[in-house]
Design an enzyme around this catalytic site. Structure first.
Site, PDB file in Angstrom:
ATOM      1  N   SER A  33       0.836  -1.214   0.000  1.00 13.31           N
ATOM      2  CA  SER A  33       0.000   0.000   0.000  1.00 13.31           C
ATOM      3  C   SER A  33       0.866   1.259   0.000  1.00 13.31           C
ATOM      4  CB  SER A  33      -0.882   0.028   1.253  1.00 13.31           C
ATOM      5  OG  SER A  33      -1.812  -1.016   1.217  1.00 13.31           O
ATOM      6  N   ASP A 329      -6.648  -8.325   4.560  1.00 18.89           N
ATOM      7  CA  ASP A 329      -5.791  -9.102   3.646  1.00 18.89           C
ATOM      8  C   ASP A 329      -5.195 -10.338   4.321  1.00 18.89           C
ATOM      9  OD1 ASP A 329      -6.309  -7.332   1.635  1.00 18.89           O
ATOM     10  OD2 ASP A 329      -4.488  -6.156   1.933  1.00 18.89           O
ATOM     11  N   ARG A 402      -2.270 -13.989  -2.267  1.00 15.26           N
ATOM     12  CA  ARG A 402      -2.367 -14.342  -0.846  1.00 15.26           C
ATOM     13  C   ARG A 402      -2.885 -15.771  -0.658  1.00 15.26           C
ATOM     14  NH1 ARG A 402      -0.563  -9.665   0.984  1.00 15.26           N
ATOM     15  NH2 ARG A 402      -1.479  -7.748   0.154  1.00 15.26           N
TER      16      ARG A 402
HETATM   17  C1  S3P Z   1      -5.505  -1.409   0.007  1.00  9.66           C
HETATM   18  C2  S3P Z   1      -6.730  -1.449   0.639  1.00  9.66           C
HETATM   19  C3  S3P Z   1      -7.476  -2.689   0.896  1.00  9.66           C
HETATM   20  C4  S3P Z   1      -6.587  -3.915   0.758  1.00  9.66           C
HETATM   21  C5  S3P Z   1      -5.714  -3.856  -0.462  1.00  9.66           C
HETATM   22  C6  S3P Z   1      -4.823  -2.637  -0.424  1.00  9.66           C
HETATM   23  C7  S3P Z   1      -4.862  -0.115  -0.218  1.00  9.66           C
HETATM   24  O1  S3P Z   1      -8.522  -2.787  -0.019  1.00  9.66           O
HETATM   25  O2  S3P Z   1      -7.378  -5.082   0.729  1.00  9.66           O
HETATM   26  O3  S3P Z   1      -4.908  -5.018  -0.549  1.00  9.66           O
HETATM   27  O4  S3P Z   1      -3.653  -0.083  -0.514  1.00  9.66           O
HETATM   28  O5  S3P Z   1      -5.547   0.911  -0.096  1.00  9.66           O
HETATM   29  P1  S3P Z   1      -9.923  -2.057   0.192  1.00  9.66           P
HETATM   30  O6  S3P Z   1      -9.709  -0.600   0.200  1.00  9.66           O
HETATM   31  O7  S3P Z   1     -10.775  -2.474  -0.966  1.00  9.66           O
HETATM   32  O8  S3P Z   1     -10.447  -2.583   1.500  1.00  9.66           O
END
Ligand code: S3P
Length: 442
Positions: A33, A329, A402
């Protein structure tokens, strides 16, 4: 024995039951992220951004390629130092071709906020087979409320999406889901628009965008009680030095492996422990895992620690409510942990898992079921009764990174050989996963 078979026809990971405990000091690749956000904010800032510890997985590569296609200069990707020469918030150029986000929901959803707010420019965004089935209306709808012009397949729900950039107007968006991708998309669109844009979410999702936007000079007001963030539009960003911590979502595989394997002790160095991401630590603590945080510190605005895990006796628990966005995740690997916990583990309020890189609820139930786990699907989660020994089987990642890695950890304890088909998916977020697996099982 751990063997990776990579031929054009075959892409399999073979794992033999590992009787020795896991030992060692390891590190995990950079946070996915934070890596995306560093590349994106670096691209739209003025001046130079340097990024240390960038994740070299396929997802950040997709982000880098998209922003290069819109005029940002990004040096060759490496973990030492990536240099992004920013082009300023008004500098994104209309790309000459379709933008391909690959497998990455973060790339597509965050980028849409920026594209929708580039007046007089035209963009087409697409992705791989998985991404083209994932819901984009969650960002298209609020962007349309801001005045965006976006068309897509299935009544604007799915990519490919065509965007005609506009001058957007600010809104207060009450998101029905706790999603950092939705929040960040609207904040980026708000940054490009005149006035103040607010996003309120039902529970707090990861806050990496807020932290990094502030560090780059954006003006944000955060109300933690109502889970609201307000951004002031048209504030210029200035390039920064970003240090990306190790990804707790990748560390989670080793936390569970170390806890469920007898005679194990692992130290995972330099892991990001942002409070909006540590749900997995809290869940494993509820299950009785022996995990300690050492050497806690802050690196470039993000909390970091070394994590020590030792073999543990786990017990089942219920994981539900506000903790879910903070471990979303990690549910696949927590499902593996639950197979080794005494009693029943129930995971609820996690319907979002159905629209990730795969339907992670049904895929984990199906694939762990093939290995002999007592696991069943709930509409919004999973129910797992631990204590049933796993046996090796041929399982499939469904091209979900994952899932591939969670099944590999399950395979370490299963009797016989576990064959994971389409295991190469791990390279989306963890290209060195097999190397580390070999290192800790040696
Ligand atoms: C992420 C937010 C999450 C996560 C994804 C990465 C991000 O998703 O599951 O792997 O970097 O903002 P969501 O915003 O759909 O919950």
């Amino acid at each position: 024995m751990i063997k990776l078979i990579k031929t054009p026809q075959q892409d399999q990971l073979l794992i033999e039951n590992n009787t020795n405990g896991l030992q060692g000091k390891i590190s995990v690749p950079g946070d996915k992220s934070i890596s995306h956000r560093a590349l994106m904010l670096g691209a739209i800032a003025s001046g130079q951004t340097t990024i240390k510890g960038l994740l070299l997985g396929e997802d950040p590569r997709s982000t880098a390629k998209c922003f290069q296609a819109m005029g940002a200069t990004i040096s060759e990707l490496n973990t030492e130092r990536v240099i992004v020469e920013g082009i300023g918030t008004k500098g994104l150029q209309e790309p000459k071709n379709i933008l391909d986000a690959g497998n990455s929901g973060t790339t597509m959803r965050l980028m849409l906020g920026l594209l929708a707010s580039q007046p007089h420019q035209f963009f087409i965004v697409t992705g791989d087979d998985s991404l083209r089935t994932r819901p984009m209306s969650r960002v298209v709808k609020p962007l349309q409320e801001m005045g965006a012009v976006i068309y897509g397949r299935e009544d604007n729900k799915n990519a490919p999406l065509a965007v005609v950039g506009q001058n957007l107007k600010p809104i207060h968006y009450h998101s029905p889901i706790a999603s950092a991708q939705v929040k960040s998309c609207i904040l980026l669109a708000g940054l490009m628009s005149e006035g103040k844009t607010t996003v309120t979410e039902p529970a707090l999702s990861r806050d990496h965008s807020e932290r990094m936007l502030r560090a780059f000079g954006a003006k944000l007001e955060i109300d933690p009680h109502s889970h609201s963030v307000t951004i002031e539009g048209k504030t210029p960003l200035q390039g920064q030095k970003v240090v990306v911590p190790g990804d707790i979502s990748s560390a989670a595989f080793w936390l569970v492996a170390g806890a469920i394997m007898p005679d194990s002790e692992l130290v995972i160095e330099n892991v990001g422990v942002n409070p909006t991401r540590v749900g997995v630590l809290e869940a494993l603590e509820m299950m009785g895992a022996n995990i300690t945080l050492e050497n806690q510190r802050e690196t470039a605005g993000e909390p970091v620690a070394d994590l020590r895990v030792k073999s543990s006796t786990l017990k089942g628990c219920t994981i539900e409510g506000d903790i879910i966005p903070r471990l979303i995740d990690e549910v696949p690997i927590l499902a593996v942990a639950a197979c080794f916990a005494k009693g029943t583990t129930v995971i609820k309020d996690a319907e979002e898992l159905r629209v990730k890189e795969s339907d992670r609820i049904s895929v984990m139930a199906l694939e762990l079921g093939k290995m002999g786990a007592k696991i069943s699907e709930l509409p919004d989660g999973l129910e797992i009764t631990g204590g049933y020994a796993l046996r090796g089987a041929t399982v499939d990642s469904f091209t979900d990174h994952r899932i591939a890695m969670s099944l590999a950890i399950a395979g370490l304890t299963a009797k016989g050989t576990t064959t994971i088909n389409r295991a190469e998916a791990a390279s989306i977020s963890y290209p060195t996963f097999v190397d580390t697996l070999q290192q800790v099982t040696r």
